[in-house]
Design a protein around this motif. Structure first.
Motif, PDB file in Angstrom:
ATOM      1  N   LEU A 189       0.801  -1.222   0.000  1.00 20.46           N
ATOM      2  CA  LEU A 189       0.000   0.000   0.000  1.00 20.46           C
ATOM      3  C   LEU A 189       0.833   1.270   0.000  1.00 20.46           C
ATOM      4  O   LEU A 189       0.270   2.363  -0.016  1.00 20.46           O
ATOM      5  CB  LEU A 189      -0.939   0.003   1.207  1.00 20.46           C
ATOM      6  N   GLY A 190       2.160   1.131   0.025  1.00 13.04           N
ATOM      7  CA  GLY A 190       2.994   2.326   0.033  1.00 13.04           C
ATOM      8  C   GLY A 190       2.885   3.076   1.351  1.00 13.04           C
ATOM      9  O   GLY A 190       2.271   2.623   2.317  1.00 13.04           O
ATOM     10  N   THR A 191       3.457   4.266   1.387  1.00 13.03           N
ATOM     11  CA  THR A 191       3.453   5.026   2.634  1.00 13.03           C
ATOM     12  C   THR A 191       2.089   5.627   2.953  1.00 13.03           C
ATOM     13  O   THR A 191       1.710   5.737   4.125  1.00 13.03           O
ATOM     14  CB  THR A 191       4.513   6.136   2.587  1.00 13.03           C
ATOM     15  N   GLY A 192       1.342   6.017   1.918  1.00 16.65           N
ATOM     16  CA  GLY A 192       0.019   6.616   2.155  1.00 16.65           C
ATOM     17  C   GLY A 192      -0.971   5.609   2.696  1.00 16.65           C
ATOM     18  O   GLY A 192      -1.521   5.769   3.792  1.00 16.65           O
ATOM     19  N   GLY A 193      -1.199   4.547   1.937  1.00 15.15           N
ATOM     20  CA  GLY A 193      -2.098   3.501   2.403  1.00 15.15           C
ATOM     21  C   GLY A 193      -1.569   2.804   3.640  1.00 15.15           C
ATOM     22  O   GLY A 193      -2.344   2.345   4.488  1.00 15.15           O
ATOM     23  N   GLY A 194      -0.238   2.741   3.757  1.00 23.76           N
ATOM     24  CA  GLY A 194       0.356   2.109   4.927  1.00 23.76           C
ATOM     25  C   GLY A 194       0.051   2.854   6.207  1.00 23.76           C
ATOM     26  O   GLY A 194      -0.296   2.253   7.235  1.00 23.76           O
ATOM     27  N   ILE A 195       0.166   4.178   6.172  1.00 28.18           N
ATOM     28  CA  ILE A 195      -0.155   4.983   7.362  1.00 28.18           C
ATOM     29  C   ILE A 195      -1.638   4.865   7.698  1.00 28.18           C
ATOM     30  O   ILE A 195      -2.010   4.714   8.869  1.00 28.18           O
ATOM     31  CB  ILE A 195       0.249   6.453   7.133  1.00 28.18           C
ATOM     32  N   ARG A 196      -2.488   4.896   6.678  1.00 25.61           N
ATOM     33  CA  ARG A 196      -3.931   4.745   6.926  1.00 25.61           C
ATOM     34  C   ARG A 196      -4.218   3.378   7.567  1.00 25.61           C
ATOM     35  O   ARG A 196      -5.002   3.272   8.525  1.00 25.61           O
ATOM     36  CB  ARG A 196      -4.701   4.893   5.618  1.00 25.61           C
ATOM     37  N   HIS A 218      -5.227  12.927  13.491  1.00 25.21           N
ATOM     38  CA  HIS A 218      -6.204  12.006  12.899  1.00 25.21           C
ATOM     39  C   HIS A 218      -6.926  12.658  11.723  1.00 25.21           C
ATOM     40  O   HIS A 218      -7.364  11.966  10.801  1.00 25.21           O
ATOM     41  CB  HIS A 218      -7.210  11.542  13.958  1.00 25.21           C
ATOM     42  N   ARG A 219      -7.030  13.981  11.742  1.00 23.52           N
ATOM     43  CA  ARG A 219      -7.695  14.671  10.625  1.00 23.52           C
ATOM     44  C   ARG A 219      -6.896  14.502   9.333  1.00 23.52           C
ATOM     45  O   ARG A 219      -7.468  14.285   8.270  1.00 23.52           O
ATOM     46  CB  ARG A 219      -7.856  16.159  10.956  1.00 23.52           C
ATOM     47  N   ALA A 220      -5.573  14.602   9.442  1.00 24.63           N
ATOM     48  CA  ALA A 220      -4.742  14.422   8.252  1.00 24.63           C
ATOM     49  C   ALA A 220      -4.809  12.989   7.756  1.00 24.63           C
ATOM     50  O   ALA A 220      -4.936  12.736   6.554  1.00 24.63           O
ATOM     51  CB  ALA A 220      -3.299  14.817   8.565  1.00 24.63           C
ATOM     52  N   ILE A 221      -4.754  12.040   8.680  1.00 29.71           N
ATOM     53  CA  ILE A 221      -4.759  10.628   8.273  1.00 29.71           C
ATOM     54  C   ILE A 221      -6.077  10.259   7.603  1.00 29.71           C
ATOM     55  O   ILE A 221      -6.106   9.460   6.664  1.00 29.71           O
ATOM     56  CB  ILE A 221      -4.499   9.722   9.489  1.00 29.71           C
ATOM     57  N   SER A 222      -7.165  10.859   8.047  1.00 32.08           N
ATOM     58  CA  SER A 222      -8.474  10.543   7.463  1.00 32.08           C
ATOM     59  C   SER A 222      -8.567  10.965   6.007  1.00 32.08           C
ATOM     60  O   SER A 222      -9.459  10.509   5.280  1.00 32.08           O
ATOM     61  CB  SER A 222      -9.591  11.204   8.284  1.00 32.08           C
ATOM     62  N   ARG A 223      -7.644  11.815   5.546  1.00 30.94           N
ATOM     63  CA  ARG A 223      -7.634  12.216   4.139  1.00 30.94           C
ATOM     64  C   ARG A 223      -6.946  11.173   3.257  1.00 30.94           C
ATOM     65  O   ARG A 223      -7.000  11.278   2.025  1.00 30.94           O
ATOM     66  CB  ARG A 223      -6.933  13.566   3.997  1.00 30.94           C
ATOM     67  N   GLU A 272      -6.464   7.299   1.779  1.00 34.25           N
ATOM     68  CA  GLU A 272      -7.304   6.145   1.481  1.00 34.25           C
ATOM     69  C   GLU A 272      -6.537   4.851   1.777  1.00 34.25           C
ATOM     70  O   GLU A 272      -5.309   4.814   1.704  1.00 34.25           O
ATOM     71  CB  GLU A 272      -7.734   6.153   0.008  1.00 34.25           C
ATOM     72  N   LEU A 273      -7.287   3.804   2.103  1.00 37.04           N
ATOM     73  CA  LEU A 273      -6.675   2.497   2.317  1.00 37.04           C
ATOM     74  C   LEU A 273      -6.480   1.817   0.967  1.00 37.04           C
ATOM     75  O   LEU A 273      -7.154   0.850   0.613  1.00 37.04           O
ATOM     76  CB  LEU A 273      -7.538   1.642   3.248  1.00 37.04           C
ATOM     77  N   GLU A 274      -5.565   2.384   0.218  1.00 36.40           N
ATOM     78  CA  GLU A 274      -5.245   1.867  -1.110  1.00 36.40           C
ATOM     79  C   GLU A 274      -3.820   2.289  -1.441  1.00 36.40           C
ATOM     80  O   GLU A 274      -3.259   3.162  -0.766  1.00 36.40           O
ATOM     81  CB  GLU A 274      -6.213   2.419  -2.148  1.00 36.40           C
ATOM     82  N   PRO A 275      -3.207   1.675  -2.446  1.00 30.68           N
ATOM     83  CA  PRO A 275      -1.805   1.989  -2.736  1.00 30.68           C
ATOM     84  C   PRO A 275      -1.593   3.465  -3.043  1.00 30.68           C
ATOM     85  O   PRO A 275      -2.271   4.037  -3.914  1.00 30.68           O
ATOM     86  CB  PRO A 275      -1.494   1.114  -3.963  1.00 30.68           C
ATOM     87  N   SER A 276      -0.707   4.104  -2.311  1.00 29.68           N
ATOM     88  CA  SER A 276      -0.406   5.507  -2.556  1.00 29.68           C
ATOM     89  C   SER A 276       0.875   5.887  -1.835  1.00 29.68           C
ATOM     90  O   SER A 276       1.301   5.221  -0.890  1.00 29.68           O
ATOM     91  CB  SER A 276      -1.554   6.419  -2.101  1.00 29.68           C
ATOM     92  N   VAL A 284       3.524  11.414   0.109  1.00 24.08           N
ATOM     93  CA  VAL A 284       3.911  12.717  -0.442  1.00 24.08           C
ATOM     94  C   VAL A 284       2.991  13.096  -1.592  1.00 24.08           C
ATOM     95  O   VAL A 284       2.469  14.215  -1.657  1.00 24.08           O
ATOM     96  CB  VAL A 284       5.381  12.715  -0.883  1.00 24.08           C
ATOM     97  N   ASP A 285       2.766  12.164  -2.510  1.00 27.06           N
ATOM     98  CA  ASP A 285       1.914  12.455  -3.659  1.00 27.06           C
ATOM     99  C   ASP A 285       0.445  12.589  -3.274  1.00 27.06           C
ATOM    100  O   ASP A 285      -0.297  13.376  -3.874  1.00 27.06           O
ATOM    101  CB  ASP A 285       2.066  11.363  -4.719  1.00 27.06           C
ATOM    102  N   GLU A 286       0.033  11.830  -2.272  1.00 23.60           N
ATOM    103  CA  GLU A 286      -1.379  11.807  -1.891  1.00 23.60           C
ATOM    104  C   GLU A 286      -1.752  12.937  -0.934  1.00 23.60           C
ATOM    105  O   GLU A 286      -2.860  13.460  -0.984  1.00 23.60           O
ATOM    106  CB  GLU A 286      -1.711  10.465  -1.233  1.00 23.60           C
ATOM    107  N   LEU A 287      -0.813  13.340  -0.068  1.00 24.53           N
ATOM    108  CA  LEU A 287      -1.174  14.293   0.978  1.00 24.53           C
ATOM    109  C   LEU A 287      -0.222  15.479   1.060  1.00 24.53           C
ATOM    110  O   LEU A 287      -0.644  16.631   0.893  1.00 24.53           O
ATOM    111  CB  LEU A 287      -1.218  13.574   2.331  1.00 24.53           C
ATOM    112  N   TYR A 288       1.057  15.248   1.292  1.00 25.07           N
ATOM    113  CA  TYR A 288       1.963  16.363   1.563  1.00 25.07           C
ATOM    114  C   TYR A 288       2.142  17.272   0.353  1.00 25.07           C
ATOM    115  O   TYR A 288       2.091  18.503   0.481  1.00 25.07           O
ATOM    116  CB  TYR A 288       3.336  15.858   2.011  1.00 25.07           C
ATOM    117  N   GLY A 289       2.360  16.682  -0.818  1.00 25.66           N
ATOM    118  CA  GLY A 289       2.545  17.492  -2.019  1.00 25.66           C
ATOM    119  C   GLY A 289       1.339  18.358  -2.332  1.00 25.66           C
ATOM    120  O   GLY A 289       1.473  19.589  -2.521  1.00 25.66           O
TER     121      GLY A 289
END
Length: 337
Positions: free
Chosen positions: A87-94, A184-189, A191-195, A198-203
């Motif tokens: 799931l990469g770092t995005g989905g992994g954190i979620r 938790h507000r940031a994490i809720s943005r 998705e539980l999918e590969p991402s 940086v590309d999904e949230l920070y960027g």
């Protein structure tokens, strides 16, 4: 103050450490004779964090037995997020957040392929004081380590990778220590999918001129360990000056930077040259030549064998020349010059 939970990103394939990671997942690859994952676990516990989530995918079944034993010693309560696909770092954190029960608190996430003795508590406090939903812990750029986090003249992160805040100028590049602190507000943005986080949230946050805080780590030791060269360079740095890494498990040196846990197993007719570190299960025969810059455990060095600039674990009896290599459980990879 919100309750703080911990997370460690452990699901990666460890591609740049193949073939070693074909038999050992990257979090269990040793650094200074200790599984890499032990260091972030200790960092989080030192910050007063008990509940820690770890995401797993590659060789997932091998990780919990080791982490559970470490957790008992450290007083940590681990939970696991098993990923059906990477799931990469995005989905992994979620996924870690969901495994922890989606708490309305703060999640301090550490990369599972880096080691550090940076004190986390002050950075978590700075995050809470700032009111930001995301804080990245950064440090001054050093040679050989990845950077690509930028701070400008305004407040907060002005750029990350190729993303830039509108009107950003006067940028200074920093290293990202692999420490993410998120509400938790940031994490809720996510998705539980590969991402990629940086590309999904920070960027996108940077480009939309949303605040991403930063906290600068002054001093302390930090090193990325995602390829053989970085592992060897970090090992060499600690062997040269053990005081630079407060968590280094070397013990007292004998002679010239010789860290040998069982001297009785080292033949008096072998030649050992520091700096080096031998674990509890190292033997050398007469006329074996070992050092400098060697870390070994689970190894018996035969008469006439030569070991230099090498990190060897679980290799049994070895003969011949072993130089500029990293070897674990029968798998060997060269350390590029």
């Amino acid at each position: 103050m919100p309750e703080v939970f911990g997370g460690i990103l452990c699901a990666g394939f460890g591609t740049r450490l193949k073939p070693i990671t074909e038999v050992v997942p990257k979090p269990l690859v040793p650094f200074l004779n200790t599984p890499i994952v032990a260091y972030p676990l200790q960092n989080l516990r030192s910050a007063g964090i008990e509940r820690v989530g770890l995401n797993l995918h590659h060789l997932a079944d091998l990780v919990p037995p080791v982490v559970d034993k470490l957790a008992l010693v450290l007083g940590v309560k681990p939970v696991y997020s098993r990923e059906w696909e990477i799931l990469g770092t995005g989905g992994g954190i979620r996924g870690i957040w969901e495994a922890l029960g989606e708490p309305e608190g703060t999640l301090a996430v550490l990369n599972g392929d880096s080691v550090s003795d940076i004190e986390l508590a002050p950075h978590i406090e700075a995050h809470h004081a700032s009111g930001a939903d995301v804080t990245l812990v950064i440090r001054a750029k050093t040679e050989g380590q990845p950077g690509r986090v930028f701070v400008g003249q305004g407040k907060g992160i002005a750029g990350i990778r190729d993303y830039r805040r509108p009107g950003a100028s006067g940028l200074t590049e920093y290293e990202f220590t692999g420490v993410h602190i998120l509400s938790h507000r940031a994490i809720s943005r996510l998705e539980l999918e590969p991402s990629d986080v940086v590309d999904e949230l920070y960027g996108p946050m940077v480009q939309a001129d949303e605040a991403i805080g930063f906290s600068v780590a002054e001093g302390g030791f930090w090193a990325a360990l995602d390829n053989p060269r970085l592992i060897f360079d970090a090992t060499k740095a600690v062997l040269d000056a053990p005081e630079v890494f407060g968590l280094a498990p070397l013990g007292e040196a004998i002679g010239d930077k010789l860290h040998i846990l069982r001297q009785e197993d080292i033949s008096g007719e072998s030649k050992v040259s520091g700096p080096l570190f031998f674990g509890m299960n190292v033997k050398t025969e007469a006329k074996a030549f070992v050092g400098p810059y060697v870390v070994m455990d689970g190894v018996e060095v035969a008469s006439g064998a030569k070991v230099k600039n090498a990190i060897l674990y679980g290799m049994g009896r070895i003969e011949g020349e072993w130089e500029d290599c990293l070897a674990v459980a029968g798998k060997v990879v060269s350390i590029p010059s």
